[in-house]
Enzyme design. Structure first.
Site, short mmCIF file in Angstrom:
data_model
loop_
_atom_site.label_atom_id
_atom_site.label_comp_id
_atom_site.label_asym_id
_atom_site.label_seq_id
_atom_site.Cartn_x
_atom_site.Cartn_y
_atom_site.Cartn_z
N GLU A 223 1.12 -1.22 0.43
CA GLU A 223 -0.10 -0.27 0.40
C GLU A 223 0.87 1.15 0.11
OE1 GLU A 223 -3.18 0.18 3.27
OE2 GLU A 223 -3.51 -2.31 2.62
N CYS B 296 2.72 7.96 1.60
CA CYS B 296 3.30 7.09 2.67
C CYS B 296 3.29 5.87 2.19
CB CYS B 296 1.97 6.63 3.78
SG CYS B 296 2.04 5.21 5.02
N CYS C 124 4.88 -7.84 7.71
CA CYS C 124 5.67 -7.38 8.56
C CYS C 124 5.89 -8.66 9.95
CB CYS C 124 5.11 -6.12 9.49
SG CYS C 124 5.78 -5.73 10.94
N CYS D 178 2.51 -6.02 16.61
CA CYS D 178 1.79 -5.57 16.83
C CYS D 178 0.75 -5.55 16.92
CB CYS D 178 2.32 -3.76 16.46
SG CYS D 178 3.81 -3.45 16.14
N CYS E 5 -2.31 -3.59 14.42
CA CYS E 5 -1.83 -2.87 13.10
C CYS E 5 -2.14 -4.08 12.14
CB CYS E 5 -0.32 -2.89 12.73
SG CYS E 5 -0.27 -2.81 11.64
N ASN F 282 -6.61 2.86 15.06
CA ASN F 282 -7.75 2.37 13.76
C ASN F 282 -8.46 1.02 13.89
OD1 ASN F 282 -7.02 4.13 11.32
ND2 ASN F 282 -5.16 2.93 12.09
N CYS G 51 -2.62 2.12 7.11
CA CYS G 51 -1.51 0.92 6.61
C CYS G 51 -2.14 -0.96 7.29
CB CYS G 51 -0.12 1.18 6.93
SG CYS G 51 0.18 0.29 8.48
#
Length: 346
Positions: A90, A103, A110, A114, A117, A292, A335
């Site tokens: 993204e 961004c 990843c 976390c 996320c 988010n 993200c």
């Protein structure tokens, strides 16, 4: 095949003069075309014979846009870009009073884990190459027709977990021979890889380092960020203080506010206390971000009153803090969400 988009200007010049046997001024011509997102065939001030030599000895691949969402609220644009191997990342284009910022992602997936996320759900697939990072900026700039003046390395992935490529990307994209985006307009966000923060301090870069802190003690931070079990708050803030002392660059701390988890007034006082302990009179800034709401995490964003009280408490205790302006909320611009939705459909 040589990945020409991953070459800095010195490497490109050596490739042009050495491998291709062409005069060095060709490097400037090719760099100018690359910054525009041109293919070899579109480099019209270069002879056809040289373009054939280029295509036979080098690759020049930009990510392709497979999905584009534009916010009806603020005009933020979110791209899902496909890489040459079919993986997707993204890239987000954001408009501010001072100009256009993008961004970018630094990895496919990843491995930091976390809990708040969407990028880390499913883990890390691979690192992005320098060309794939640079390609996101070039593709977004070409598609939008707007000059990009700022970059935040805060998309999918942990930039310092892809250290060498991230550093080389910064050096290339800020070069006058590339996009010429000043390093003071580039921000790199890390979850807190302490050893790499010390490495970064020695790179002589003019970027802004942003630290994903998100907690005021080790218990809370470890419960949402597994990286804290390897490098706790003490080691992280010590590294940040040493980074500032060596570079003179102000640190920005990102703090996601999660309802009932880390958003109390007592938490704000504890956060102010620990930051002042390590930074004393050194400059710093806390960027507060309501979480988010991703279905898989179950976390809820803090209410307006809780956010306002948290900000006020930090400021009353001598810590500079603001709430990040929320962009692209109607298009899931945070993200990982668009990529995750696409993977779920597949």
């Amino acid at each position: 095949m040589n990945d020409i988009l991953s070459m800095d200007y010195e490497e490109l010049t050596g490739f042009i003069t050495g491998t291709l046997g062409e005069p060095k001024y060709r490097a400037a011509q090719i760099s100018s075309w690359i910054a525009k997102g041109a293919s070899f065939d579109e480099m019209t001030n270069i002879s056809r014979s040289m373009r054939i030599k280029l295509s036979e000895s080098a690759t020049l691949e930009y990510p392709s846009v497979v999905q584009k969402l534009t916010s009806a609220i603020d005009g933020t644009v979110k791209y899902l870009m496909e890489l040459s191997d079919g993986n997707c990342v993204e890239c987000v284009l954001m408009e501010y009073e001072h100009g256009t910022t993008t961004c970018i992602s630094t990895q496919v997936g990843c491995r930091m884990g976390c809990r708040f996320c969407a990028s880390t759900i499913g883990g890390k697939v691979r690192d992005l190459t320098v060309s794939e990072m640079l390609g996101q900026v070039i593709t977004a700039q070409k598609d939008s027709g707007k000059r990009i003046g700022g970059i935040v390395m805060m998309g999918i992935g942990e930039p310092l977990d892809n250290y060498d490529n991230s550093v080389k990307f910064i050096k290339i994209v800020s070069s006058e021979h590339s996009l010429g985006i000043g390093q003071r307009h580039i921000s790199l966000s890390t979850s807190g890889l302490v050893d790499r923060i010390y490495d970064l301090a020695g790179e002589d870069l003019g970027i802004t380092l942003s630290i994903s802190l998100h907690a005021y003690n080790d218990e809370v931070r470890s419960s949402v960020m597994p990286v804290n079990k390897r490098w706790n708050i003490d080691s992280l803030l010590t590294a940040c203080r040493d980074y500032f002392d060596k570079t003179g660059r102000r640190i920005s701390f990102e703090y996601i506010l999660i309802s009932g988890k880390n958003d109390s007034a007592d938490g704000a006082r504890a956060l102010a206390q620990i930051l002042k302990k390590y930074f004393s009179d050194r400059p710093l800034h806390v960027n507060l971000i309501p979480v988010n709401e991703v279905a898989e995490t179950g976390f809820k964003k803090s209410g307006r009153n809780a956010v306002d009280l948290f900000v006020k408490t930090l400021i009353d205790n001598g810590v500079n803090a603001t709430v990040r302006r929320k962009l692209g909320e109607d298009i899931s611009a945070a993200c990982g969400q668009l990529r995750r939705n696409t993977l779920n459909k597949q």
